[in-house]
Design a protein around this motif. Structure first.
Motif, PDB file in Angstrom:
ATOM      1  N   TRP A 199      68.705  27.057   8.937  1.00 55.23           N
ATOM      2  CA  TRP A 199      69.655  27.567   7.976  1.00 55.23           C
ATOM      3  C   TRP A 199      69.187  28.690   7.178  1.00 55.23           C
ATOM      4  O   TRP A 199      67.992  28.646   6.770  1.00 55.23           O
ATOM      5  CB  TRP A 199      70.195  26.423   7.061  1.00 55.23           C
ATOM      6  N   SER A 200      69.939  29.843   7.047  1.00 50.99           N
ATOM      7  CA  SER A 200      69.564  30.910   6.102  1.00 50.99           C
ATOM      8  C   SER A 200      70.647  30.741   4.905  1.00 50.99           C
ATOM      9  O   SER A 200      71.693  31.183   4.827  1.00 50.99           O
ATOM     10  CB  SER A 200      69.784  31.974   6.707  1.00 50.99           C
ATOM     11  N   PRO A 201      70.209  30.051   3.676  1.00 51.75           N
ATOM     12  CA  PRO A 201      70.767  29.833   2.513  1.00 51.75           C
ATOM     13  C   PRO A 201      70.880  31.103   1.518  1.00 51.75           C
ATOM     14  O   PRO A 201      69.852  31.983   1.388  1.00 51.75           O
ATOM     15  CB  PRO A 201      70.089  28.595   1.735  1.00 51.75           C
ATOM     16  N   VAL A 202      71.969  31.155   0.851  1.00 53.56           N
ATOM     17  CA  VAL A 202      72.149  32.205  -0.524  1.00 53.56           C
ATOM     18  C   VAL A 202      72.892  31.269  -1.493  1.00 53.56           C
ATOM     19  O   VAL A 202      73.890  30.893  -1.235  1.00 53.56           O
ATOM     20  CB  VAL A 202      72.798  33.641  -0.246  1.00 53.56           C
ATOM     21  N   ASN A 203      71.961  31.193  -2.438  1.00 50.17           N
ATOM     22  CA  ASN A 203      72.565  30.777  -3.752  1.00 50.17           C
ATOM     23  C   ASN A 203      72.815  31.743  -4.823  1.00 50.17           C
ATOM     24  O   ASN A 203      72.091  32.291  -5.332  1.00 50.17           O
ATOM     25  CB  ASN A 203      71.725  29.479  -4.285  1.00 50.17           C
ATOM     26  N   ALA A 204      74.061  31.560  -5.349  1.00 45.38           N
ATOM     27  CA  ALA A 204      74.754  32.422  -6.483  1.00 45.38           C
ATOM     28  C   ALA A 204      75.213  31.812  -7.447  1.00 45.38           C
ATOM     29  O   ALA A 204      75.793  30.703  -7.593  1.00 45.38           O
ATOM     30  CB  ALA A 204      75.634  33.229  -5.829  1.00 45.38           C
ATOM     31  N   PRO A 205      74.956  32.247  -8.839  1.00 47.17           N
ATOM     32  CA  PRO A 205      75.539  31.388 -10.069  1.00 47.17           C
ATOM     33  C   PRO A 205      76.950  31.951 -10.201  1.00 47.17           C
ATOM     34  O   PRO A 205      77.508  32.997 -10.100  1.00 47.17           O
ATOM     35  CB  PRO A 205      74.576  31.979 -11.243  1.00 47.17           C
ATOM     36  N   VAL A 206      77.732  30.943 -10.765  1.00 51.72           N
ATOM     37  CA  VAL A 206      79.233  31.119 -11.376  1.00 51.72           C
ATOM     38  C   VAL A 206      78.968  30.924 -12.895  1.00 51.72           C
ATOM     39  O   VAL A 206      78.779  29.658 -13.375  1.00 51.72           O
ATOM     40  CB  VAL A 206      79.940  30.364 -10.754  1.00 51.72           C
ATOM     41  N   PRO A 207      78.971  31.774 -13.769  1.00 49.03           N
ATOM     42  CA  PRO A 207      78.968  31.514 -15.296  1.00 49.03           C
ATOM     43  C   PRO A 207      80.092  31.071 -15.939  1.00 49.03           C
ATOM     44  O   PRO A 207      81.133  31.157 -15.474  1.00 49.03           O
ATOM     45  CB  PRO A 207      78.394  32.914 -15.751  1.00 49.03           C
ATOM     46  N   GLY A 208      79.774  30.102 -16.994  1.00 51.79           N
ATOM     47  CA  GLY A 208      80.818  29.580 -17.726  1.00 51.79           C
ATOM     48  C   GLY A 208      81.147  30.395 -18.776  1.00 51.79           C
ATOM     49  O   GLY A 208      80.596  31.461 -18.937  1.00 51.79           O
ATOM     50  N   PRO A 209      82.019  30.026 -19.698  1.00 53.20           N
ATOM     51  CA  PRO A 209      82.528  30.763 -20.897  1.00 53.20           C
ATOM     52  C   PRO A 209      81.328  31.158 -21.966  1.00 53.20           C
ATOM     53  O   PRO A 209      81.287  32.080 -22.524  1.00 53.20           O
ATOM     54  CB  PRO A 209      83.756  29.741 -21.534  1.00 53.20           C
ATOM     55  N   ASP A 210      80.451  30.277 -21.837  1.00 55.99           N
ATOM     56  CA  ASP A 210      79.000  30.389 -22.615  1.00 55.99           C
ATOM     57  C   ASP A 210      78.065  31.384 -21.964  1.00 55.99           C
ATOM     58  O   ASP A 210      77.174  31.557 -22.739  1.00 55.99           O
ATOM     59  CB  ASP A 210      78.732  29.103 -23.067  1.00 55.99           C
TER      60      ASP A 210
END
Length: 409
Positions: A107-118
């Motif tokens: 597997w070749s993973p990519v991990n990306a953030p999803v920011p919240g209101p803060d």
């Protein structure tokens, strides 16, 4: 088609390739149809469960480290708020419905953030490129260790991962240098006489921990007076920070001996003319006389300071605005203006990252600032500064640097 007409849940589940959503605790929040199909798990086996309870490392193989590497990547995303692309990983995955039986997967993973209101990471998008069949087709396959091509690909993937780790270490060291430079160049927040002040400094998204914006507070000679300033150098990173340090120091020195803020900016403009990288730099400075309850100010192409009275009356200090610091080959004296204030008023100076947005008129940003300042005017400066940043900066962070200083008068 409007956003309201788009079924984003259906879009998510129809995405090609394996995509899952993880909470900051690394618990599955959702997984698309391809993730379920290709991992051999049902939604009930994933959602609400800790990722590494579902996919642990093979306890029978001490060399298995795919899941440990994935865990390190996910924690980097949580710590930095930045996307992390991993090298190709070999995993031992427990076969669906066959406890203790392990299948070799690539597997070749990519991990990306999803920011919240803060602004903090609220979710992680965990996308996985499944290449197991490709490797099997290219190099043959038998149960156990990879054959020649598989072993070569695995070794190259491991070497690439080690290179990525070294690059991350170098980037981390660069960030440490940048942070030390910021701390050395900018004054610490402090109480100015009997008056409280709060400062905030936010680099643009993706920038180092230092940028070209600056702020300054100085005690002025003669009477109960202070000077409060902010400025903005074009660009980000260490080069812009070096110019910022020169201009901030020059303005600090000029303010202590100048007759007024206009003269201080006149001196600074002449100095900026011989500083490489100071082109189009802006600044605004205010001289506050606490005995006379006056603010004398001057702006070199910078957004106007905001003054709010205890009763909510708002005033933007915009009657002494001139060109940026290095705009004229032969500088002329800069204008200045004076306004009065009442006890308990709040003065706010800031850089354009707080108010400017692409494809939006600056007056919209100023109105947004005025509304936030009115509503929070009764709070202490530290609380007020945090509230303004929370309301005025985009949830994922601004694309421009931001400096903010709040002074209770």
């Amino acid at each position: 088609m409007t956003d309201a007409a788009i079924d984003y849940t259906a879009v998510f589940h129809g995405l090609p390739g394996m995509v899952a959503l993880l909470t900051p605790e690394l618990v599955f929040a959702d997984a698309n149809d391809d993730y379920l199909r290709m991992s051999g798990r049902t939604r009930e086996q994933l959602v609400g469960r800790y990722l590494f309870d579902v996919f642990p490392d093979n306890p029978g193989d001490p060399a298995a480290n795919g899941m440990r590497n994935l865990e390190a990547s996910l924690y980097r995303v949580l710590a930095t708020g930045e996307r992390d692309a991993m090298a190709l990983q070999r995993y031992d995955v427990e076969a669906p419905g066959r406890s203790g039986e392990w299948e070799e997967r690539y597997w070749s993973p990519v991990n990306a953030p999803v920011p919240g209101p803060d602004g903090k990471v609220a979710l992680i998008v965990h996308r996985v490129e499944e290449v197991t069949e490709l490797i099997r087709a290219r190099g043959g396959h038998r149960t156990g260790r990879p054959r020649a091509l598989e072993a070569e690909l695995y070794t190259r993937a491991r070497d690439l991962q080690e290179l990525n780790e070294r690059l991350r270490d170098a980037h981390a060291r660069e960030r440490e240098v940048a942070l030390a430079l910021q701390e050395a160049m900018l004054p610490a927040p402090r109480q100015v006489g009997h008056h409280q002040a709060a400062v905030r400094y936010r680099p643009a998204v993706g920038a180092l921990n230092v940028c070209g914006d600056w702020y300054d507070l100085v005690d002025l000679v003669g009477g109960n007076r202070i000077g409060v300033s902010v400025g903005d150098v074009v660009g980000h990173g260490l080069a812009a920070a070096g110019v910022m340090g020169q201009l901030r120091s020059a303005l600090s020195a000029a303010s202590r001996v100048a007759a007024g803020p206009g003269q201080a900016l006149d001196v600074l403009g002449r100095y900026a003319h011989v500083v490489d990288g100071a082109e189009s730099a802006t600044a605004v400075t205010t001289f506050i006389d606490h005995d006379r309850h006056t603010i004398t100010y001057s702006s070199a192409g910078h957004p106007p300071p905001a003054l709010v009275a205890p009763d909510g009356h708002m005033e933007f200090l915009d009657r002494a605005t001139d060109t940026p610091l290095d705009a004229r080959p032969d500088p002329i004296p800069r204008p200045q203006a004076v306004t009065t204030y009442t006890n308990g008023a709040t003065l706010v100076l800031y850089t354009d990252g707080l108010i400017e947005r692409r494809r939006e008129d600056i007056d919209t940003g100023l109105a947004r600032l005025a509304d936030s300042l009115r509503r929070h005017r009764g709070q202490d400066p530290e609380t007020l500064a945090d509230a303004m940043l929370r309301e005025l900066l985009p949830p994922g962070g601004a694309t421009d640097d931001t400096a903010l200083i709040v002074v209770r008068l």
